[in-house]
Design a protein around this motif. Structure first.
Motif, PDB file in Angstrom:
ATOM      1  N   GLU A  51       0.830  -1.209   0.000  1.00 33.37           N
ATOM      2  CA  GLU A  51       0.000   0.000   0.000  1.00 33.37           C
ATOM      3  C   GLU A  51       0.859   1.252   0.000  1.00 33.37           C
ATOM      4  O   GLU A  51       0.444   2.301  -0.503  1.00 33.37           O
ATOM      5  N   ARG A  52       2.038   1.143   0.568  1.00 30.19           N
ATOM      6  CA  ARG A  52       2.926   2.305   0.683  1.00 30.19           C
ATOM      7  C   ARG A  52       3.843   2.455  -0.532  1.00 30.19           C
ATOM      8  O   ARG A  52       4.664   3.372  -0.581  1.00 30.19           O
ATOM      9  N   MET A  53       3.719   1.567  -1.499  1.00 32.39           N
ATOM     10  CA  MET A  53       4.620   1.570  -2.654  1.00 32.39           C
ATOM     11  C   MET A  53       3.892   2.049  -3.909  1.00 32.39           C
ATOM     12  O   MET A  53       2.723   1.738  -4.114  1.00 32.39           O
ATOM     13  N   ASP A  54       4.600   2.797  -4.713  1.00 33.78           N
ATOM     14  CA  ASP A  54       4.055   3.231  -5.995  1.00 33.78           C
ATOM     15  C   ASP A  54       3.809   2.006  -6.881  1.00 33.78           C
ATOM     16  O   ASP A  54       4.573   1.036  -6.855  1.00 33.78           O
ATOM     17  N   ALA A  55       2.728   2.048  -7.667  1.00 34.40           N
ATOM     18  CA  ALA A  55       2.349   0.907  -8.487  1.00 34.40           C
ATOM     19  C   ALA A  55       3.461   0.491  -9.444  1.00 34.40           C
ATOM     20  O   ALA A  55       3.752  -0.701  -9.595  1.00 34.40           O
ATOM     21  N   LEU A  56       4.100   1.450 -10.097  1.00 29.06           N
ATOM     22  CA  LEU A  56       5.164   1.119 -11.046  1.00 29.06           C
ATOM     23  C   LEU A  56       6.351   0.477 -10.341  1.00 29.06           C
ATOM     24  O   LEU A  56       6.990  -0.439 -10.874  1.00 29.06           O
ATOM     25  N   ASP A  57       6.643   0.943  -9.123  1.00 28.66           N
ATOM     26  CA  ASP A  57       7.742   0.356  -8.356  1.00 28.66           C
ATOM     27  C   ASP A  57       7.406  -1.083  -7.969  1.00 28.66           C
ATOM     28  O   ASP A  57       8.275  -1.970  -7.997  1.00 28.66           O
ATOM     29  N   TRP A  58       6.156  -1.317  -7.601  1.00 29.81           N
ATOM     30  CA  TRP A  58       5.730  -2.669  -7.238  1.00 29.81           C
ATOM     31  C   TRP A  58       5.839  -3.606  -8.453  1.00 29.81           C
ATOM     32  O   TRP A  58       6.372  -4.710  -8.353  1.00 29.81           O
ATOM     33  N   GLN A  59       5.378  -3.131  -9.582  1.00 30.36           N
ATOM     34  CA  GLN A  59       5.430  -3.955 -10.789  1.00 30.36           C
ATOM     35  C   GLN A  59       6.868  -4.241 -11.191  1.00 30.36           C
ATOM     36  O   GLN A  59       7.202  -5.362 -11.610  1.00 30.36           O
ATOM     37  N   SER A  60       7.740  -3.255 -11.056  1.00 26.80           N
ATOM     38  CA  SER A  60       9.145  -3.447 -11.378  1.00 26.80           C
ATOM     39  C   SER A  60       9.786  -4.452 -10.431  1.00 26.80           C
ATOM     40  O   SER A  60      10.569  -5.318 -10.851  1.00 26.80           O
ATOM     41  N   GLU A  61       9.448  -4.348  -9.152  1.00 29.55           N
ATOM     42  CA  GLU A  61       9.975  -5.296  -8.175  1.00 29.55           C
ATOM     43  C   GLU A  61       9.500  -6.714  -8.480  1.00 29.55           C
ATOM     44  O   GLU A  61      10.274  -7.675  -8.381  1.00 29.55           O
ATOM     45  N   TYR A  62       8.240  -6.838  -8.847  1.00 29.55           N
ATOM     46  CA  TYR A  62       7.672  -8.152  -9.169  1.00 29.55           C
ATOM     47  C   TYR A  62       8.414  -8.780 -10.353  1.00 29.55           C
ATOM     48  O   TYR A  62       8.778  -9.962 -10.314  1.00 29.55           O
ATOM     49  N   ASP A  63       8.641  -7.994 -11.404  1.00 33.86           N
ATOM     50  CA  ASP A  63       9.358  -8.504 -12.571  1.00 33.86           C
ATOM     51  C   ASP A  63      10.759  -8.967 -12.185  1.00 33.86           C
ATOM     52  O   ASP A  63      11.215 -10.030 -12.608  1.00 33.86           O
ATOM     53  N   GLY A  64      11.442  -8.157 -11.383  1.00 36.39           N
ATOM     54  CA  GLY A  64      12.794  -8.500 -10.992  1.00 36.39           C
ATOM     55  C   GLY A  64      12.858  -9.733 -10.110  1.00 36.39           C
ATOM     56  O   GLY A  64      13.844 -10.477 -10.135  1.00 36.39           O
ATOM     57  N   LEU A  65      11.796  -9.970  -9.357  1.00 38.55           N
ATOM     58  CA  LEU A  65      11.770 -11.103  -8.432  1.00 38.55           C
ATOM     59  C   LEU A  65      11.402 -12.403  -9.118  1.00 38.55           C
ATOM     60  O   LEU A  65      12.083 -13.424  -8.949  1.00 38.55           O
ATOM     61  N   PHE A  66      10.325 -12.384  -9.882  1.00 35.49           N
ATOM     62  CA  PHE A  66       9.767 -13.627 -10.419  1.00 35.49           C
ATOM     63  C   PHE A  66      10.091 -13.903 -11.882  1.00 35.49           C
ATOM     64  O   PHE A  66       9.875 -15.024 -12.354  1.00 35.49           O
ATOM     65  N   GLU A  67      10.569 -12.903 -12.612  1.00 34.22           N
ATOM     66  CA  GLU A  67      10.808 -13.099 -14.040  1.00 34.22           C
ATOM     67  C   GLU A  67      12.276 -13.298 -14.375  1.00 34.22           C
ATOM     68  O   GLU A  67      12.639 -13.390 -15.540  1.00 34.22           O
ATOM     69  N   ARG A  68      13.124 -13.359 -13.362  1.00 37.26           N
ATOM     70  CA  ARG A  68      14.549 -13.581 -13.586  1.00 37.26           C
ATOM     71  C   ARG A  68      14.983 -14.804 -12.787  1.00 37.26           C
ATOM     72  O   ARG A  68      14.778 -14.862 -11.583  1.00 37.26           O
ATOM     73  N   GLY A  69      15.596 -15.727 -13.436  1.00 37.23           N
ATOM     74  CA  GLY A  69      16.027 -16.928 -12.744  1.00 37.23           C
ATOM     75  C   GLY A  69      14.862 -17.866 -12.465  1.00 37.23           C
ATOM     76  O   GLY A  69      13.718 -17.602 -12.828  1.00 37.23           O
ATOM     77  N   ARG A  70      15.171 -18.974 -11.781  1.00 31.38           N
ATOM     78  CA  ARG A  70      14.176 -20.000 -11.556  1.00 31.38           C
ATOM     79  C   ARG A  70      13.965 -20.316 -10.078  1.00 31.38           C
ATOM     80  O   ARG A  70      13.038 -21.050  -9.732  1.00 31.38           O
ATOM     81  N   ALA A  71      14.801 -19.809  -9.214  1.00 28.40           N
ATOM     82  CA  ALA A  71      14.781 -20.205  -7.806  1.00 28.40           C
ATOM     83  C   ALA A  71      13.445 -19.920  -7.140  1.00 28.40           C
ATOM     84  O   ALA A  71      12.998 -20.682  -6.278  1.00 28.40           O
ATOM     85  N   VAL A  72      12.805 -18.811  -7.504  1.00 27.74           N
ATOM     86  CA  VAL A  72      11.511 -18.469  -6.897  1.00 27.74           C
ATOM     87  C   VAL A  72      10.409 -18.445  -7.955  1.00 27.74           C
ATOM     88  O   VAL A  72       9.431 -17.701  -7.826  1.00 27.74           O
TER      89      VAL A  72
END
Length: 244
Positions: A51-72
């Motif tokens: 809730e405290r994060m800007d939408a674009l920042d959240w989406q960017s974080e999501y891409d970096g977390l789940f769209e790179r590599g396979r561990a998560v």
């Protein structure tokens, strides 16, 4: 099983619709009598963070977390079968289970995508707990790896473990994954790309084993305007099979 639909929505890509309705979700979670306090606290902690994060920042974080590599990766069979041939058959078997329940995916997402799997579980009544229980070894692994990356998404995995009625010694599991090399760095991604190019022209004998909770670590132990639409989302992504 509104809570499963809610977790599915929160695990999926943070759409503009989701961001707009976070306040409403907070109110539903806080007031729901269907959620016990530990589960409620996990969900509220997750929602409060974003809730405290800007939408674009959240989406960017999501891409970096789940769209790179396979561990998560949020694709379940990535952690069970890797790139082995068994993965394809497992996809077919899971799709057949969906169809046997009268559901047919009408989207391009693979059936082992965790949000899709949870939306399916939400249609199965009390049997949903068994379906979630079946993947607790993957959920626990994701929780440990997400905690290592200091990601709030581990809270959703912990919520699923609690719903499944499973106790996992996450402290021990976190120790096991602590020394894993990150697979989402530029260097790691370049290495994976090089290996995949080689395996494309040759036999793929890579070891697909993963760390999993040991037997000692793993043991068994309402109206909402927008969140209710999660059920509709499940119906939109999983439609009844036409009868002959």
């Amino acid at each position: 099983m509104k809570v499963l639909n809610l977790i599915a929505r929160l695990l999926d890509y943070p759409s503009d619709e989701l961001v707009v309705h976070l306040d409403e979700l907070t109110n539903w979670v806080a007031e729901s009598e269907d959620l016990d306090k530990p589960l409620r606290d996990l969900l509220l902690a997750f929602i409060s963070h974003y809730e405290r994060m800007d939408a674009l920042d959240w989406q960017s974080e999501y891409d970096g977390l789940f769209e790179r590599g396979r561990a998560v990766s949020l694709h379940l069979f990535e952690h069970i079968h890797g790139e082995s041939r068994d993965r394809g058959q497992a996809m077919v078997d899971l799709m057949n289970r969906y169809r046997a329940a009268g559901l047919e995916l009408n989207e391009r997402e693979l059936p082992d995508y965790l949000p899709t799997y949870l939306e399916f579980c939400a249609t199965q009544g009390e049997a949903a707990y068994g379906w979630v229980h079946d993947i607790t070894h993957v959920i626990a692994l994701l929780s440990a790896r997400l905690s290592k990356r200091e990601s709030p998404y581990h809270l959703l995995m912990d919520a699923l473990l609690q719903m499944a009625g499973v106790f996992v010694d996450l402290t021990a599991l976190k120790e096991e994954v602590a020394n894993e090399e990150r697979d989402d760095t530029p260097e790691a991604l370049d290495k994976i790309w090089e290996e995949e190019v080689v395996s494309f022209t040759g036999a793929n004998n890579c070891d697909q084993s993963i760390a999993r909770p040991s037997a000692a670590q793993l043991r068994d132990g309402q109206p909402l305007t927008w969140a209710s639409s999660a059920k509709d989302a499940a119906q939109n992504s999983a439609q009844p099979v036409p009868q002959e």
